[in-house]
Design a protein around this motif. Sequence first.
Motif, mmCIF file in Angstrom:
data_model
loop_
_atom_site.group_PDB
_atom_site.id
_atom_site.type_symbol
_atom_site.label_atom_id
_atom_site.label_comp_id
_atom_site.label_asym_id
_atom_site.label_seq_id
_atom_site.Cartn_x
_atom_site.Cartn_y
_atom_site.Cartn_z
ATOM 1 N N SER A 214 -10.444 63.901 74.230
ATOM 2 C CA SER A 214 -9.756 63.291 73.051
ATOM 3 C C SER A 214 -9.167 61.841 73.505
ATOM 4 O O SER A 214 -8.843 61.981 74.704
ATOM 5 N N GLN A 215 -9.143 61.229 72.824
ATOM 6 C CA GLN A 215 -8.574 59.892 72.854
ATOM 7 C C GLN A 215 -7.116 59.858 73.331
ATOM 8 O O GLN A 215 -6.288 59.065 73.794
ATOM 9 N N GLU A 216 -6.397 60.966 72.693
ATOM 10 C CA GLU A 216 -4.997 61.122 72.873
ATOM 11 C C GLU A 216 -4.717 62.056 74.054
ATOM 12 O O GLU A 216 -3.830 62.832 74.135
ATOM 13 N N TYR A 217 -5.516 61.936 75.242
ATOM 14 C CA TYR A 217 -5.300 62.758 76.306
ATOM 15 C C TYR A 217 -4.121 62.636 76.951
ATOM 16 O O TYR A 217 -3.531 63.898 77.513
ATOM 17 N N GLU A 218 -3.460 61.716 76.775
ATOM 18 C CA GLU A 218 -2.077 61.426 77.428
ATOM 19 C C GLU A 218 -1.156 62.271 76.910
ATOM 20 O O GLU A 218 -0.355 62.977 77.237
ATOM 21 N N VAL A 265 -3.380 69.730 69.053
ATOM 22 C CA VAL A 265 -4.362 68.609 69.475
ATOM 23 C C VAL A 265 -4.856 68.201 68.186
ATOM 24 O O VAL A 265 -5.133 67.196 68.055
ATOM 25 N N TYR A 266 -5.411 69.294 67.020
ATOM 26 C CA TYR A 266 -5.797 68.647 65.927
ATOM 27 C C TYR A 266 -4.728 67.797 64.962
ATOM 28 O O TYR A 266 -5.197 67.229 63.961
ATOM 29 N N SER A 267 -3.419 67.981 65.275
ATOM 30 C CA SER A 267 -2.409 67.556 64.482
ATOM 31 C C SER A 267 -2.335 65.920 65.092
ATOM 32 O O SER A 267 -1.787 65.068 64.170
ATOM 33 N N ILE A 268 -2.984 65.623 66.135
ATOM 34 C CA ILE A 268 -2.945 64.262 66.716
ATOM 35 C C ILE A 268 -4.313 63.554 66.724
ATOM 36 O O ILE A 268 -4.114 62.601 66.989
ATOM 37 N N ASP A 269 -5.307 64.573 66.666
ATOM 38 C CA ASP A 269 -6.456 63.843 66.971
ATOM 39 C C ASP A 269 -7.475 64.809 66.174
ATOM 40 O O ASP A 269 -8.216 65.693 66.884
ATOM 41 N N ASP A 271 -10.438 64.034 65.573
ATOM 42 C CA ASP A 271 -11.911 64.204 66.067
ATOM 43 C C ASP A 271 -12.034 64.722 67.646
ATOM 44 O O ASP A 271 -13.048 64.577 68.274
ATOM 45 N N ALA A 272 -10.925 65.223 67.972
ATOM 46 C CA ALA A 272 -10.899 65.761 69.288
ATOM 47 C C ALA A 272 -12.305 66.963 69.584
ATOM 48 O O ALA A 272 -12.423 67.489 68.306
#
Length: 292
Positions: A214-218, A265-269, A271-272
């Motif tokens: 995911s791009q939001e890994y942090e 995870v799916y609430s913020i991305d 495309d994860a």
Amino acid sequence: MIKRFDNINFKKSIKEIIFINVGMALVVCGMYFFLMPNNLATGGANGLAIVINRFIPSFPVGVIMLMINGILFIIAFLAIGKAFGAKTIYASLGVSFMIFILEKVIPITKPLTGEIFLELIFGILISGVGMAIVFNQNASTGGTDILAKILNKFFHIDLGKGVLICDLCITIMAIVAFGLKLSMYAMLGVIINGFLIDALLEKINMYKEVTIISQEYEKIRKYIITELERGSTIYSAKGGFSNNTKNVIVVVIKKRDFPRLNKYVYSIDNDAFITVSNVHEIFGEGFRKISC
């Protein structure tokens, strides 16, 4: 930091005691109400006590169990360690004491239903669940459970299989005391119990290994640490199709925590990319200690 560590250890100890007590109660219910009235010597100190009680009826089953376990306690301390030995003493004494009290308060002189096979199944299922719960707290209810733990430690034999090996010896002895028919029922119970314990322990100790790209890994990393109280591993990988470099998070969590992580995870991305695997054996920091 030391205070927080002590608090975690205290909570862990309380949790262990609660689970051991629940397991003890189930073991006692299965044995006393279903197996003992039918003279089903399905192994363990209880099974051996039932056989001995057949020849020396003046000795209550609970007292005989205490004597057998007393010998095995010494073996537990020497071969496995103080922690296992102490918890095993507590559990086995508790089981023996509960049975002794039940013999005085609620004496059972005959089987509950008269259907021996039905009572065998109920007795094995209830006591098997209890034994698995106690085993999972690095303890045992005494008797051949201690020998099974020794086989597991030194020969890496599954706990259920170890119980099966030890208890089969007792069911063979039961042939002399109760005849072939009852002993065959008992042997069937021992076999079911052995496989049941292994299946339950595998289920109880199952974790989820989750891999997240995911791009939001942090944000996900911080959520895992703060909300799930777990660590994780992050590494860079190159996509085979896009040829782009992305960060990959790998975390091992309890089954009950996965829906929370998945939802976050799916609430913020949207495309994860997530893959999930079942893991049964985990050793190291935060999990079980590595043992030789």
